[in-house]
Design a protein around this motif. Sequence first.
Motif, PDB file in Angstrom:
ATOM      1  N   LEU A 321       0.845  -1.182   0.000  1.00 47.61           N
ATOM      2  CA  LEU A 321       0.000   0.000   0.000  1.00 47.61           C
ATOM      3  C   LEU A 321       0.887   1.241   0.000  1.00 47.61           C
ATOM      4  O   LEU A 321       1.711   1.427   0.898  1.00 47.61           O
ATOM      5  CB  LEU A 321      -0.912   0.000   1.229  1.00 47.61           C
ATOM      6  N   ILE A 322       0.703   2.091  -1.007  1.00 41.73           N
ATOM      7  CA  ILE A 322       1.415   3.365  -1.088  1.00 41.73           C
ATOM      8  C   ILE A 322       0.368   4.460  -0.889  1.00 41.73           C
ATOM      9  O   ILE A 322      -0.573   4.579  -1.667  1.00 41.73           O
ATOM     10  CB  ILE A 322       2.124   3.544  -2.443  1.00 41.73           C
ATOM     11  N   HIS A 323       0.528   5.245   0.168  1.00 43.94           N
ATOM     12  CA  HIS A 323      -0.460   6.290   0.446  1.00 43.94           C
ATOM     13  C   HIS A 323       0.250   7.541   0.940  1.00 43.94           C
ATOM     14  O   HIS A 323       1.428   7.518   1.310  1.00 43.94           O
ATOM     15  CB  HIS A 323      -1.509   5.804   1.452  1.00 43.94           C
ATOM     16  N   ARG A 324      -0.462   8.634   0.944  1.00 43.04           N
ATOM     17  CA  ARG A 324       0.106   9.924   1.304  1.00 43.04           C
ATOM     18  C   ARG A 324       0.431   9.989   2.784  1.00 43.04           C
ATOM     19  O   ARG A 324      -0.350   9.531   3.629  1.00 43.04           O
ATOM     20  CB  ARG A 324      -0.889  11.032   0.944  1.00 43.04           C
ATOM     21  N   GLU A 325       1.574  10.547   3.115  1.00 42.69           N
ATOM     22  CA  GLU A 325       1.943  10.796   4.500  1.00 42.69           C
ATOM     23  C   GLU A 325       1.126  11.984   5.013  1.00 42.69           C
ATOM     24  O   GLU A 325       1.144  13.064   4.413  1.00 42.69           O
ATOM     25  CB  GLU A 325       3.435  11.111   4.588  1.00 42.69           C
ATOM     26  N   PRO A 326       0.361  11.842   6.103  1.00 42.94           N
ATOM     27  CA  PRO A 326      -0.508  12.938   6.560  1.00 42.94           C
ATOM     28  C   PRO A 326       0.233  14.248   6.808  1.00 42.94           C
ATOM     29  O   PRO A 326      -0.253  15.320   6.440  1.00 42.94           O
ATOM     30  CB  PRO A 326      -1.118  12.380   7.849  1.00 42.94           C
ATOM     31  N   ALA A 327       1.407  14.177   7.422  1.00 51.92           N
ATOM     32  CA  ALA A 327       2.155  15.413   7.692  1.00 51.92           C
ATOM     33  C   ALA A 327       2.548  16.107   6.400  1.00 51.92           C
ATOM     34  O   ALA A 327       2.526  17.347   6.319  1.00 51.92           O
ATOM     35  CB  ALA A 327       3.395  15.093   8.527  1.00 51.92           C
ATOM     36  N   ALA A 328       2.897  15.335   5.380  1.00 54.75           N
ATOM     37  CA  ALA A 328       3.257  15.924   4.089  1.00 54.75           C
ATOM     38  C   ALA A 328       2.042  16.551   3.429  1.00 54.75           C
ATOM     39  O   ALA A 328       2.150  17.597   2.771  1.00 54.75           O
ATOM     40  CB  ALA A 328       3.869  14.858   3.182  1.00 54.75           C
ATOM     41  N   ALA A 329       0.875  15.931   3.593  1.00 52.97           N
ATOM     42  CA  ALA A 329      -0.347  16.509   3.031  1.00 52.97           C
ATOM     43  C   ALA A 329      -0.605  17.882   3.632  1.00 52.97           C
ATOM     44  O   ALA A 329      -0.971  18.834   2.919  1.00 52.97           O
ATOM     45  CB  ALA A 329      -1.535  15.585   3.280  1.00 52.97           C
ATOM     46  N   ALA A 330      -0.408  18.013   4.925  1.00 53.73           N
ATOM     47  CA  ALA A 330      -0.624  19.302   5.580  1.00 53.73           C
ATOM     48  C   ALA A 330       0.381  20.336   5.090  1.00 53.73           C
ATOM     49  O   ALA A 330       0.045  21.507   4.882  1.00 53.73           O
ATOM     50  CB  ALA A 330      -0.516  19.133   7.093  1.00 53.73           C
ATOM     51  N   ARG A 331       1.609  19.916   4.886  1.00 50.18           N
ATOM     52  CA  ARG A 331       2.663  20.846   4.475  1.00 50.18           C
ATOM     53  C   ARG A 331       2.540  21.249   3.011  1.00 50.18           C
ATOM     54  O   ARG A 331       2.595  22.430   2.655  1.00 50.18           O
ATOM     55  CB  ARG A 331       4.025  20.202   4.722  1.00 50.18           C
TER      56      ARG A 331
END
Length: 419
Positions: A321-331
């Motif tokens: 599973l490859i998914h977005r890192e939440p902290a990166a989404a915020a940044r």
Amino acid sequence: MTARPQATDPRHDALTRRAFAALDRLAGDLPGGFGIALSGGGDSVALLHLAHRWAGARGVPLAAASVDHGLRPGSAAEAAMAGAQAQRLGIPHRVLNWSGGEATGNLMGNARKARLALLADWAASQGVAAVATGHTRDDVAETLLMRLSRGAGIDGLARMAERRQDRGVIWLRPLLDLGRDELRDWLRGIGVTWIEDPSNSDPRFHRARLRQAMGQLGLDPAMLALSARHLAAAREALDAGLTDSADSATTRAGSLLLDRGALDALPPEQRRRLLLAGLRFVTGADYPPRRAAVEHALAKLAQDRRATLGSAVLDPAHMLLIHREPAAAARIAAQQPTLDWDRRWRLSGLLPGDVVGPLGADAHRFDWRAAGLTHLEAQALPAIRRGDHLFAPSLAPASGLTAAPLRGLTDFRRILLGH
């Protein structure tokens, strides 16, 4: 219909035929014509005149744009001179100005990204699907040497694509088989002048030093470009072996799942390529992470350990599973237009005052398990905060609000198999 070259010198006739053949191949199927990135230098001016002759024989409309980065005195005058060249041919022209010259970091890299963004926006405003640039065989040779000096792999060393899609635009490079000197000789033959960019011979720049070294060592740009073409063919062969992996991939809520057994059975280079394509699919990034970081992540996956790479999370199981890192989404989302949130989601129905960000710790307020997601995966989904109300339209219906992933499996195949 085949256009008849207008030059009288046999060498000029041959160059025109070669350019026309490339334009037929790359732009012959484009509706509504295409745009030309016109710097005013010899390469782009040659492209302008060759495209004008080619388009005139076919009734194809053209437009041109010059980007003024404002990085040196006289750049505005040079952009205006380039525009005058286009206008004399009856081609509409616009100057696009960049105001980011004081930005910190890699100034030339920032300028290149800004140029692409400005040209892409201009193309959309003109209703043209494609933009042609004046990259030549010499650019291919110089890029090969530059990347060799940085230890690049096959992707970096392979010849740049003649036709590719990025930022919603088809980018064309019809002059890749033509040399810089022969293009300038062709311009002299038709009585056309161009602007010489002083940075091309400024030893402060790496590319200028490489040009000087190539001349001193007697390196033939045509032969270096031929090596880059061979490497591009090898790259295509590697990618062709990944079609089964692409066919077995699945998506959910903007994430990607890859068959773990098939991934582990691939040779190391193909495994790396598949992983990088997955990262670009999930994050929308223009460039891959550094090779050392990729190798480190692959080593962790081999031990069935979670890895973070390129602002994404890699969760190993029977499916990777490859998914977005939440902290990166915020940044990263804070730097992107709201409607194309985090370069992953197309949002609609937003009202003035709505605040968009990752769902984060509020993921517990929605049934992410029913959507088949992991908790960490759900935290990176788009959330809309409207006063005291919280909406997550990708997880639960919300009146007037929708969230749709920007990319699907067709896009993953394009990323994986296209360059």
